[in-house]
Motif scaffolding. Structure first.
Motif, PDB file in Angstrom:
ATOM      1  N   TRP A 148     -13.117   9.939  -6.061  1.00 12.22           N
ATOM      2  CA  TRP A 148     -13.522  10.614  -7.306  1.00 12.22           C
ATOM      3  C   TRP A 148     -15.031  10.810  -7.355  1.00 12.22           C
ATOM      4  N   MET A 149     -15.798   9.809  -6.940  1.00  9.03           N
ATOM      5  CA  MET A 149     -17.263   9.899  -6.924  1.00  9.03           C
ATOM      6  C   MET A 149     -17.729  11.013  -5.992  1.00  9.03           C
ATOM      7  N   ILE A 150     -17.157  11.078  -4.786  1.00 10.20           N
ATOM      8  CA  ILE A 150     -17.547  12.123  -3.832  1.00 10.20           C
ATOM      9  C   ILE A 150     -17.184  13.496  -4.381  1.00 10.20           C
ATOM     10  N   LYS A 176     -19.608  18.868  -7.594  1.00 10.03           N
ATOM     11  CA  LYS A 176     -19.307  19.770  -8.703  1.00 10.03           C
ATOM     12  C   LYS A 176     -20.562  20.116  -9.491  1.00 10.03           C
ATOM     13  N   ALA A 177     -20.528  21.274 -10.124  1.00  4.34           N
ATOM     14  CA  ALA A 177     -21.553  21.599 -11.116  1.00  4.34           C
ATOM     15  C   ALA A 177     -21.215  20.869 -12.409  1.00  4.34           C
ATOM     16  N   GLN A 178     -22.223  20.645 -13.253  1.00  2.46           N
ATOM     17  CA  GLN A 178     -22.001  19.883 -14.473  1.00  2.46           C
ATOM     18  C   GLN A 178     -20.974  20.567 -15.378  1.00  2.46           C
ATOM     19  N   ALA A 179     -21.004  21.904 -15.421  1.00  2.88           N
ATOM     20  CA  ALA A 179     -20.047  22.637 -16.256  1.00  2.88           C
ATOM     21  C   ALA A 179     -18.615  22.452 -15.756  1.00  2.88           C
ATOM     22  N   GLU A 180     -18.451  22.433 -14.441  1.00  2.00           N
ATOM     23  CA  GLU A 180     -17.128  22.233 -13.867  1.00  2.00           C
ATOM     24  C   GLU A 180     -16.627  20.823 -14.154  1.00  2.00           C
ATOM     25  N   TYR A 181     -17.533  19.842 -14.099  1.00  2.00           N
ATOM     26  CA  TYR A 181     -17.149  18.467 -14.407  1.00  2.00           C
ATOM     27  C   TYR A 181     -16.740  18.327 -15.873  1.00  2.00           C
ATOM     28  N   ASP A 182     -17.421  18.996 -16.765  1.00  2.00           N
ATOM     29  CA  ASP A 182     -17.097  18.914 -18.193  1.00  2.00           C
ATOM     30  C   ASP A 182     -15.694  19.445 -18.491  1.00  2.00           C
ATOM     31  N   GLN A 183     -15.180  20.335 -17.634  1.00  2.00           N
ATOM     32  CA  GLN A 183     -13.868  20.929 -17.875  1.00  2.00           C
ATOM     33  C   GLN A 183     -12.719  20.012 -17.426  1.00  2.00           C
ATOM     34  N   TYR A 196     -27.275  17.166  -4.387  1.00  2.00           N
ATOM     35  CA  TYR A 196     -27.962  16.283  -3.455  1.00  2.00           C
ATOM     36  C   TYR A 196     -29.420  16.699  -3.271  1.00  2.00           C
ATOM     37  N   LYS A 197     -29.663  17.996  -3.259  1.00  2.00           N
ATOM     38  CA  LYS A 197     -31.034  18.487  -3.146  1.00  2.00           C
ATOM     39  C   LYS A 197     -31.861  18.071  -4.349  1.00  2.00           C
ATOM     40  N   LYS A 198     -31.266  18.204  -5.531  1.00  2.00           N
ATOM     41  CA  LYS A 198     -31.989  17.818  -6.751  1.00  2.00           C
ATOM     42  C   LYS A 198     -32.290  16.317  -6.760  1.00  2.00           C
ATOM     43  N   VAL A 199     -31.314  15.524  -6.322  1.00  2.00           N
ATOM     44  CA  VAL A 199     -31.500  14.070  -6.350  1.00  2.00           C
ATOM     45  C   VAL A 199     -32.550  13.631  -5.342  1.00  2.00           C
ATOM     46  N   ILE A 214     -25.732  11.779 -11.029  1.00  2.00           N
ATOM     47  CA  ILE A 214     -25.574  10.332 -10.879  1.00  2.00           C
ATOM     48  C   ILE A 214     -24.581  10.021  -9.765  1.00  2.00           C
ATOM     49  N   MET A 215     -23.460  10.757  -9.708  1.00  2.00           N
ATOM     50  CA  MET A 215     -22.475  10.525  -8.651  1.00  2.00           C
ATOM     51  C   MET A 215     -23.043  10.877  -7.275  1.00  2.00           C
TER      52      MET A 215
END
Length: 278
Positions: free
Chosen positions: A31-33, A38-45, A60-63, A245-246
């Motif tokens: 689930w973490m991977i 995912k994009a944040q919007a996709e995760y919210d759905q 990963y680039k942002k992190v 975070i994931m």
């Protein structure tokens, strides 16, 4: 017929239980991977319960780059490599000495190391912090020394158990060839206890990589923090950005997983051999 049916039923129940335990352990990681891509919007759905539509490496680039998470990774790699190197060298020398050298008080000193294993780790953090502060070592060097000290007791005990099982004939043959004690340790002892060394490396690498409490006590500057302490700081800043975070958690888990895959044969050999030592 009755006993055969009973045996089959027991096997089915046992395997079902083992599979359920395995799945319960694997599901959070999968689930973490999945969420990390995912994009944040996709995760919210879908809350990450559906497979990611595309492998989105932007998280990963942002992190790593934009939030300078690479600094925590580099710090943890430095602390883990240095600590494990010191533990392997010191514990193997000490274990070989306790096993092969007989000197006054050797048993007493060895039992002191065993007694240190009885002390809960958090109970030792306050005296360690006080000592490091008194000697002005509240920095990277002090953290490496403290983590080395924490991992020595169990490592010495494990390696001594394996050194005790080595035939004396090998040592005598090496001595006839002109080897001194140090050369016997390096050329004879170390290669023959490689499985135990794999256990020591993985166990201590995991311990240092996942350490959090002592790092929060010692380091006051964020730039010197190891991965787990830095991860807490990062999570506090990105509390609503679950996908980031994931991604950070996946990065934190990956090196140890790769290390275990690389050394799993030595690790399993060390555990199984250690179980038969008596």
């Amino acid at each position: 017929m009755y006993y055969q049916t009973k045996k089959i039923v027991i096997l089915i129940v046992l395997h079902t239980f083992l599979m359920s335990v395995a799945l319960s352990c694997l599901f959070p990681f999968v689930w973490m991977i999945n969420v990390s891509f995912k994009a944040q919007a996709e995760y919210d759905q879908d809350s990450g319960l559906k497979p990611a539509e595309t492998l989105n490496f932007e998280n990963y680039k942002k992190v790593i780059v934009e939030n300078e998470f690479w600094r925590y990774i580099a710090n943890s790699m430095l602390y883990t490599f240095s600590t494990v190197l010191f533990i392997v060298l010191i514990s193997s020398l000490a274990a070989f000495g306790f096993s092969r050298l007989k000197f006054p008080g050797s048993n007493f000193i060895f039992f002191l190391f065993l007694a240190a294993m009885m002390i809960p780790l958090p109970a030792g953090f306050v005296p360690i912090y006080a000592l490091l502060q008194q000697f002005g070592l509240l920095n990277r060097g002090g953290y490496i020394l403290a983590m080395t000290n924490i991992g020595l007791s169990i490592s010495i005990y494990l390696l001594k158990t394996f050194f005790d099982q080595l035939p004396r004939d090998l040592e005598d043959a090496a001595r006839i060839d002109g080897c001194n004690k140090l050369q016997i340790w390096w050329h004879v002892g170390i290669p023959l206890v490689a499985p135990a060394m794999g256990v020591v490396i993985i166990f201590n690498a995991l311990n240092v990589w996942n350490e959090f409490v002592l790092a929060k006590l010692i380091f006051s500057e964020e730039q010197f923090m190891p991965l787990q302490a830095g991860l807490m700081e990062f999570t506090g800043k990105m509390v609503t950005q679950h996908t980031l975070i994931m991604s950070a958690l996946a990065i934190a888990a990956l090196p140890i997983i790769l290390l275990y895959i690389r050394m799993q044969k030595q690790f399993i050999k060390g555990l199984t051999a250690g179980a038969t030592v008596g």
